[in-house]
Design an enzyme around this catalytic site. Structure first.
Site, PDB file in Angstrom:
ATOM      1  N   SER A 160      39.750  27.786  41.865  1.00 26.15           N
ATOM      2  CA  SER A 160      38.528  28.438  42.366  1.00 26.15           C
ATOM      3  C   SER A 160      37.401  28.221  41.362  1.00 26.15           C
ATOM      4  O   SER A 160      37.634  28.217  40.151  1.00 26.15           O
ATOM      5  CB  SER A 160      38.767  29.938  42.543  1.00 26.15           C
ATOM      6  N   PRO A 244      47.647  42.565  35.936  1.00 23.52           N
ATOM      7  CA  PRO A 244      47.270  43.776  36.688  1.00 23.52           C
ATOM      8  C   PRO A 244      45.762  43.826  36.978  1.00 23.52           C
ATOM      9  O   PRO A 244      45.350  44.227  38.081  1.00 23.52           O
ATOM     10  CB  PRO A 244      47.693  44.923  35.758  1.00 23.52           C
ATOM     11  N   GLU A 246      43.762  41.230  37.415  1.00 23.64           N
ATOM     12  CA  GLU A 246      43.508  40.261  38.482  1.00 23.64           C
ATOM     13  C   GLU A 246      43.945  40.820  39.836  1.00 23.64           C
ATOM     14  O   GLU A 246      43.250  40.676  40.842  1.00 23.64           O
ATOM     15  CB  GLU A 246      44.296  38.977  38.154  1.00 23.64           C
ATOM     16  N   ARG A 247      45.086  41.484  39.867  1.00 25.74           N
ATOM     17  CA  ARG A 247      45.603  42.001  41.139  1.00 25.74           C
ATOM     18  C   ARG A 247      44.789  43.179  41.631  1.00 25.74           C
ATOM     19  O   ARG A 247      44.634  43.379  42.839  1.00 25.74           O
ATOM     20  CB  ARG A 247      47.083  42.313  40.998  1.00 25.74           C
ATOM     21  N   ARG A 272      28.481  46.446  73.092  1.00 25.55           N
ATOM     22  CA  ARG A 272      29.019  45.481  74.063  1.00 25.55           C
ATOM     23  C   ARG A 272      29.464  46.215  75.338  1.00 25.55           C
ATOM     24  O   ARG A 272      30.252  47.168  75.268  1.00 25.55           O
ATOM     25  CB  ARG A 272      30.219  44.757  73.431  1.00 25.55           C
TER      26      ARG A 272
END
Ligand SMILES: Cc1cc2nc3c(=O)[nH]c(=O)nc-3n(C[C@H](O)[C@H](O)[C@H](O)COP(=O)(O)OP(=O)(O)OC[C@H]3O[C@@H](n4cnc5c(N)ncnc54)[C@H](O)[C@@H]3O)c2cc1C
Length: 381
Positions: A160, A244, A246-247, A272
């Site tokens: 990324s 942890p 990152e998660r 709608r």
């Protein structure tokens, strides 16, 4: 539906939220279609975000960061992800900054963190290889010490921010012996780097504005002083201790995407018309929305607890793994429900829920697959 007030919010964070929301609406949302078409958000928006103080918000001010904590980061992720702005890879940028903050030498922190905070350098983390994803012990990219340089050979895949990255936290093998003890992390500045090549942006199911790429290293010379922390063989330990964080980011992004999609769906079904009444009035729509709203509320409650634990430095691997797999699995179910309530329009990229649905699939795969999360949890039982 009013979003549930998170217990960790306060006035200062509410002001930050307002300014991030204004910035995203003025400078990001109008460009998202163009970014998706060209598969990159470009470097300019990173510098603009840096000028506004929206990068590295939880890095201490002495290193040019915002001097805040994970709540500040969460506010930024929430505002971006509620709007489906999946191309701006702030999560990996912050993860790269945290490797430096938590494990870097004083010189490494002082020279690189302020540039990350300004958006001058865009961060990436490069662990995955064609032959090593879930099982990082299989990493083969070699870094051989020759004098005061490492010579790097190998390749990475699915990275990324890969095309835009000016700083890559690169996992390499500094010891040829198999296993995790020979793994180290190198801080690689990419500008003008001989032997370094970035492949094309990879053709993905979703996240079309993300410049995910392959990276190639052929006899690339990296100064020994750019070994993260200065001691070889610490890579696996450094990586595990930051997972942890990152998660938690993946969980925050997942909950915010569900909240954004649910709000857009409620608005849509109220306007709608079918069979002479708003789609919202069918009992099925009302029950489905009631179910979705409940699921999103439960996820919000869990992630709020995780956010507080990150702030206190107490988010353990098991809880972080639970948040990662459970929220991202739920995210797919909730987004599927939102697409269904949109009918055919839900399958059109012009609609937020369509883009979010495709973007969200990878949440169950990257950052450690959900199967690996369950392995980690099971080991603790
Ligand atoms: C869009 C995108 C962005 C990414 N960004 C980055 C990035 O910035 N940096 C980076 O380093 N990587 C990145 N990745 C890579 C990502 O982290 C890996 O794809 C992921 O870890 C899985 O590795 P793999 O693809 O090799 O799958 P594999 O490891 O081959 O897994 C294949 C399947 O086997 C299962 N499996 C594997 N081992 C076990 C086990 N022990 N028990 C049960 N099941 C198992 C997996 O869960 C999966 O279902 C990205 C990937 C994508 C698609």
């Amino acid at each position: 539906m009013e979003p549930q007030g998170s217990p960790w919010m306060n006035e200062e964070l509410a002001l930050l939220r307002e300014s991030v929301a204004r910035f995203a609406d003025a400078e990001m949302v109008p460009k998202d279609a163009e970014w998706r078409a060209r598969h990159s958000v470009g470097a300019g928006i990173w510098q603009r975000a840096g000028e506004q103080g929206f990068l590295c918000t939880d890095i201490p001010a002495e290193y040019g960061g915002g001097g805040g904590d994970f709540r500040h980061e969460a506010v930024v992720y929430e505002e971006l992800n509620r709007r489906g702005l999946s191309g701006f890879g702030q999560g990996v940028h912050s993860i790269a900054a945290h490797y430096l903050l938590n494990h870097g030498t004083a010189e490494q922190r002082a020279s690189l963190l302020p540039r990350l905070a300004r958006g001058e350098l865009i961060g990436a983390i490069a662990f995955t290889e064609p032959g090593a994803g879930s099982d990082l012990k299989g990493i083969r990219t070699r870094a051989e010490l020759g004098g005061d340089h490492y010579v790097v050979n190998g390749s990475k895949i699915f990275i990324s921010n890969g095309q835009l990255a000016g700083l890559i936290v690169l996992a390499v093998r500094t010891d040829p012996a198999p296993g995790s003890k020979g793994l180290s992390l190198l801080l690689v500045e990419t500008t003008g780097l001989a032997g370094f090549k970035v492949g094309r942006v990879l053709d993905k199911m979703g996240m079309h504005a993300q410049d995910t790429a392959e990276l190639f290293f052929e006899d690339v010379r990296i100064p020994r002083s750019r070994l993260l922390g200065g001691v070889p063989g610490q890579g696996m330990y450094q990586l595990m201790s930051d997972l942890p964080y990152e998660r938690a980011i993946i969980g925050v992004a997942g909950v915010a995407a569900m909240e954004g999609a649910l709000a857009a769906t409620i608005d849509y079904v109220k306007q709608r018309q079918a069979f002479g009444q708003p789609v919202f009035e069918f009992q099925n729509s009302r029950f489905r929305l009631a179910e979705l709203a409940t699921q999103v509320r439960v996820a919000r409650t869990f992630i709020d607890r995780c956010i507080e634990r990150v702030v206190r430095g107490e988010l353990d691997t098991v809880t972080a793994s639970m948040a990662k797999w459970w929220i991202t699995d739920l995210q797919q179910q909730v987004l599927d429900g939102c697409v269904q309530l949109h009918g055919g329009y839900g399958y059109m990229n012009e609609y937020l829920v369509c883009r979010m649905f495709a973007d969200s699939r990878v949440q169950r795969i990257y950052g450690g697959t959900n199967e690996i999360m369950k392995e980690l949890i099971a080991r603790s039982l």
